[in-house]
Design an enzyme around this catalytic site. Structure first.
Site, short mmCIF file in Angstrom:
data_model
loop_
_atom_site.label_atom_id
_atom_site.label_comp_id
_atom_site.label_asym_id
_atom_site.label_seq_id
_atom_site.Cartn_x
_atom_site.Cartn_y
_atom_site.Cartn_z
N GLU A 266 32.38 37.24 45.78
CA GLU A 266 31.21 36.59 45.17
C GLU A 266 31.77 35.51 44.26
O GLU A 266 32.34 35.82 43.21
CB GLU A 266 30.42 37.60 44.32
CG GLU A 266 29.81 38.73 45.09
CD GLU A 266 28.68 38.27 45.99
OE1 GLU A 266 28.12 37.20 45.74
OE2 GLU A 266 28.39 38.98 46.96
N CYS A 305 26.23 32.96 37.41
CA CYS A 305 26.63 32.43 38.71
C CYS A 305 25.43 31.86 39.46
O CYS A 305 25.58 31.01 40.32
CB CYS A 305 27.28 33.52 39.54
SG CYS A 305 26.24 34.98 39.72
P1 NAP Z 1 38.08 34.21 37.29
O1 NAP Z 1 38.96 33.52 36.33
O2 NAP Z 1 38.20 33.89 38.72
O3 NAP Z 1 38.34 35.77 37.05
C1 NAP Z 1 37.58 36.75 37.71
C2 NAP Z 1 38.33 38.06 37.69
O4 NAP Z 1 39.50 37.94 38.49
C3 NAP Z 1 38.80 38.49 36.31
O5 NAP Z 1 38.66 39.88 36.20
C4 NAP Z 1 40.26 38.09 36.32
O6 NAP Z 1 41.05 38.85 35.44
C5 NAP Z 1 40.62 38.40 37.74
N1 NAP Z 1 41.80 37.70 38.24
C6 NAP Z 1 42.28 36.49 37.86
N2 NAP Z 1 43.37 36.19 38.59
C7 NAP Z 1 43.57 37.22 39.45
C8 NAP Z 1 44.55 37.51 40.45
N3 NAP Z 1 45.52 36.64 40.74
N4 NAP Z 1 44.47 38.67 41.11
C9 NAP Z 1 43.49 39.57 40.85
N5 NAP Z 1 42.54 39.35 39.90
C10 NAP Z 1 42.59 38.19 39.21
O7 NAP Z 1 36.55 34.00 36.92
P2 NAP Z 1 35.85 34.15 35.50
O8 NAP Z 1 36.26 33.00 34.65
O9 NAP Z 1 36.02 35.53 34.97
O10 NAP Z 1 34.32 34.03 35.91
C11 NAP Z 1 33.63 32.82 36.03
C12 NAP Z 1 33.41 32.47 37.47
O11 NAP Z 1 32.82 33.56 38.16
C13 NAP Z 1 32.42 31.34 37.63
O12 NAP Z 1 32.97 30.40 38.50
C14 NAP Z 1 31.18 31.98 38.21
O13 NAP Z 1 30.42 31.13 39.03
C15 NAP Z 1 31.74 33.12 38.96
N6 NAP Z 1 30.78 34.20 39.08
C16 NAP Z 1 30.25 34.48 40.30
C17 NAP Z 1 29.32 35.51 40.44
C18 NAP Z 1 28.71 35.86 41.77
O14 NAP Z 1 28.07 36.90 41.85
N7 NAP Z 1 28.89 35.08 42.81
C19 NAP Z 1 28.94 36.24 39.33
C20 NAP Z 1 29.49 35.93 38.10
C21 NAP Z 1 30.42 34.90 37.99
P3 NAP Z 1 41.35 38.37 33.94
O15 NAP Z 1 40.06 38.24 33.28
O16 NAP Z 1 42.18 39.49 33.43
O17 NAP Z 1 42.09 37.07 34.08
#
Ligand code: NAP
Length: 528
Positions: A266, A305
Site C-alpha cells: 500500500e 494516503c
Molecule cells: P516509509 O518511509 O516508506 O516507511 C514505511 C515503513 O517502512 C516504516 O515502518 C519504516 O520503518 C519501514 N521501512 C523503511 N525502510 C525499510 C526497509 N528497507 N525495509 C523494511 N522496512 C522499511 O513511509 P512513511 O514515511 O512511514 O509513510 C509515509 C508514506 O506512506 C506516504 O508516502 C504515504 O502516502 C504512504 N502511506 C500509504 C498508505 C496506503 O494505505 N496506501 C497509508 C499510509 C501512508 P522506520 O519508520 O523504522 O523507518
C-alpha cells in the site's frame, strides 16, 4: 471551546514484544519527538532481537494456537481486543498528540478507526462458520455425472504475517492488518513507523496485558525489521504500507522473491478530486466538495494516503473554487493539538517538515500559491500552513508524480470534458481513491469507466447521496483499500476479501458426497 488537559508522560524506552517477553534494543536508539515542542519523548530500537527466532515463535507457537480456534472464536477475540483498546482511548489520544501532533479529531480518526475495524471484523466472523476453512463459491460438476465434483476452499496458511506500517496511522494501520490476519488464523509480527511508534507500542502493551490472544500470535517490533525478511518462507506474508520507494525495496528483497513470499504494498498516491461542469455552486454537492477537499488538506495535517493532492476544476470555475476553498480551510485553526480549538496540528516529525516544504517548493516551480505557503510558522514545532496551489499548466509532469505528504493540494484547470478529466486523472499512474462531484449520469459513466482501471476506489457525490456520504478519505473495513501501479498494486480490507491474502485457495476435486459433507458450506453462525 476550551483547552483540554493533555497528560504528558515521562520519556519512554519502547521495547519489542517478542518470544513471549519484552525486549529493549541494545544499539543506538531511534529518538521519537513531540512535533509541537521538539522535545524527545521516547526511544526505540530492535538491534539484538533474534529475528529468526521471532519468525519461528510465530509459526510454531502462535500459528497452531490460532488455527485451533474457529472463526467464531477468533472473531470474539477481535471484539475483546476492540473493547480493551477502547478502554484506553483518552490515554491513546494524549499519546497521539504528544508523539504524532494529532489534534483530538485526528487522534480519533486513527484510534477509533482501529477499534472500529476490529469490531467490524468481529462482526464479519459471525458469518464465517465454525470450521477452520472458508468455502469459495459454489461447487461444480467435473465428471460425466455429479459424482466427481469440484469445490474451492480457503485454508489458513501456516506462516507468519509481517506488517510494516507507515508513521501516519500508528493505531489503525496496525490493527486493520492484524484484524484480517488474526481472523484468518495467521500470527502477526507488527512493526509500526518508528517516528510515531508510541501509540502503537502502548496498544501492543494493552494487547499483551489483556491476555486475549494466544501466545505467539501477536509480536511487536519497536524499531527496524533488521534481517527479519530474510527469514521468511513460502507460507509467510508481508503487508507493507508506506512510500513507493520503500515498497520497491521490500518487493525486491531477494529472499522474498526466491521463496515467492506474498507481498502486499500500500504505497502513496496522487489522489484526484474532480468537479464536473454541471455542479451548481449553490448545491449540496458543491458544499460537500469544498468540505471534503478542505478536510483532506487539514485533517492529520494532510498526512493521509487518501488525501486529495490534485483537484480538477472546469477552467471557468477555478477562481470561485479558490475563493470558497480558502474560506473553508480557514475554518480549521492551526496550533497546539492539545488545545481543542485547533483542528490542524503540526506534521509528525522534523524530516516530514523538511520533505513537505521541499515538495511544496518543487510544485511552486509550476504553480502559484493561492492560499498558505511553505514559509516557516513560529520558532518551534513542525507546523506547515494549509496550502492551496494553482497549476499554471495542468499537464506539468511533476503535478502527477510528486506526493507532498502534508497540508497541501493543487487546483488544476481542465476543459470540463469527461474524457479530458479521465486523461489527466490517470496521469497519476494508479491511485487509492478518486472522488467525483457531478450530476449528469452520462458524464459520470464515461468518467467512472475511464478511471476505474487505474483506481482501487472511485467515490461519487451526486445531489441524491451528498447529504449521507462519508468522506472519500475514509477507509471503510467493508470496502477494499489499495490501488494499482503507483499506489502499490495492493489490496486490503473489503470484508471477507481481506482474509484471502493470509489464506490459500485450494481447488478440491473428488467424490461429491465427501466434499459436500466435509468441505461444503459452513453451518449457520452460532447465535450470540
Ligand atoms: P516509509 O518511509 O516508506 O516507511 C514505511 C515503513 O517502512 C516504516 O515502518 C519504516 O520503518 C519501514 N521501512 C523503511 N525502510 C525499510 C526497509 N528497507 N525495509 C523494511 N522496512 C522499511 O513511509 P512513511 O514515511 O512511514 O509513510 C509515509 C508514506 O506512506 C506516504 O508516502 C504515504 O502516502 C504512504 N502511506 C500509504 C498508505 C496506503 O494505505 N496506501 C497509508 C499510509 C501512508 P522506520 O519508520 O523504522 O523507518
Amino acid at each position: 471551546m476550551f483547552a483540554r488537559e493533555v497528560a504528558t508522560y515521562p520519556m519512554q524506552t519502547l521495547q519489542s514484544y517478542v518470544l513471549g517477553g519484552w525486549q529493549a534494543g541494545d544499539g543506538e536508539p531511534t529518538l521519537l519527538s513531540n512535533p509541537t515542542t521538539g522535545e524527545t519523548v521516547a526511544q526505540c530500537g530492535t538491534s539484538g532481537v533474534d529475528m529468526a527466532a521471532v519468525v519461528r515463535h510465530g509459526r510454531e507457537v502462535g500459528g497452531p494456537a490460532l488455527r485451533a480456534l474457529s472463526f467464531t472464536e477468533r472473531g470474539r477475540k477481535l471484539k475483546e481486543l476492540s473493547a480493551a483498546i477502547h478502554e484506553h482511548r483518552d490515554e491513546l489520544l494524549d499519546l497521539a498528540a504528544q508523539n504524532g501532533g494529532n489534534t483530538r479529531g485526528d487522534g480519533k480518526f486513527d484510534i477509533d478507526g482501529a477499534t472500529g475495524t476490529l469490531a467490524a471484523y468481529a462482526h464479519t466472523a459471525k458469518s464465517l462458520g465454525d470450521r477452520p476453512y472458508l468455502v469459495d463459491g459454489d461447487g461444480m460438476q467435473l465428471g460425466r455425472t455429479a459424482r466427481f465434483w469440484g469445490q474451492h476452499v480457503w485454508v489458513p496458511r501456516q506462516g507468519v504475517a509481517v506488517h510494516i506500517n507507515a508513521f501516519n496511522f500508528p493505531a489503525w494501520g496496525m490493527m486493520e492488518k492484524a484484524a484480517c490476519a488474526l481472523l484468518a488464523g495467521v500470527p502477526v509480527i507488527e512493526k509500526p513507523g518508528a517516528a510515531t511508534a508510541l501509540v502503537a507500542w502502548r496498544i501492543a502493551q494493552i494487547i499483551v496485558e489483556s491476555g486475549i490472544l494466544p501466545e505467539g500470535s501477536f509480536q511487536f517490533l519497536a524499531g527496524g525489521v533488521g534481517d527479519l525478511l530474510d527469514h521468511l518462507g513460502p507460507q509467510d506474508a508481508v503487508a507493507f504500507t508506506g512510500s513507493a520507494y520503500t515498497g520497491r525495496i521490500i518487493r525486491g528483497n531477494a529472499n522474498l522473491v526466491h521463496h515467492n513470499v506474498r507481498v502486499n504494498v500500500e504505497a502513496d498516491s496522487i489522489n484526484a478530486a474532480v468537479l464536473a461542469p454541471d455542479v451548481d455552486m449553490s448545491s449540496e454537492t458543491y458544499g460537500l466538495f469544498l468540505r471534503n477537499v478542505a478536510l483532506d488538506v487539514t485533517q492529520k495535517a494532510g498526512q493521509k494516503c487518501t488525501a486529495v493532492r490534485r483537484v480538477f476544476v472546469p477552467a471557468e470555475m477555478v477562481d470561485d473554487v479558490i475563493r470558497d476553498l480558502s474560506a473553508e480551510i480557514d475554518r480549521a485553526p492551526m496550533g497546539d493539538p492539545a488545545d481543542t480549538k485547533h483542528r490542524v496540528g503540526p506534521v509528525a516529525h522534523a524530516r516530514q517538515l523538511k520533505d513537505v516544504r521541499e515538495g511544496m517548493a518543487k510544485l511552486m516551480e509550476v504553480c502559484d500559491v493561492v492560499h498558505g505557503g511553505p514559509e516557516p510558522v513560529g520558532d518551534t514545532g513542525c507546523f506547515v500552513k494549509p496550502t492551496v496551489l494553482r497549476a499554471k499548466d495542468a499537464d506539468a509532469d511533476i503535478l502527477h508524480e510528486l506526493e507532498v505528504f502534508g497540508p497541501s493540494t493543487t487546483i488544476l484547470a481542465y476543459t470540463g470534458e469527461a474524457d479530458e478529466a479521465v486523461r489527466l486523472v490517470n496521469r497519476g499512474g494508479g491511485g487509492l481513491v478518486c472522488s467525483l462531484y457531478g450530476e449528469d449520469p452520462d458524464w459520470i459513466e464515461t468518467f467512472v469507466l475511464g478511471v476505474a482501471p487505474w483506481h482501487g476506489r472511485v467515490w461519487i457525490a451526486t445531489e441524491r447521496s451528498a447529504e449521507q456520504s462519508l468522506p472519500p478519505g475514509m477507509v471503510l473495513p467493508g470496502m477494499i483499500h489499495g490501488g494499482p501501479g503507483r499506489a502499490g498494486g495492493g489490496e486490503e480490507l473489503g470484508g471477507e476479501r481481506g482474509l484471502e491474502f493470509y489464506m490459500q485457495r485450494t481447488a478440491l476435486q473428488g467424490f461429491k458426497g465427501l466434499l459436500e459433507s466435509r468441505f461444503g458450506a459452513p453451518e449457520p453462525a452460532t447465535a450470540e
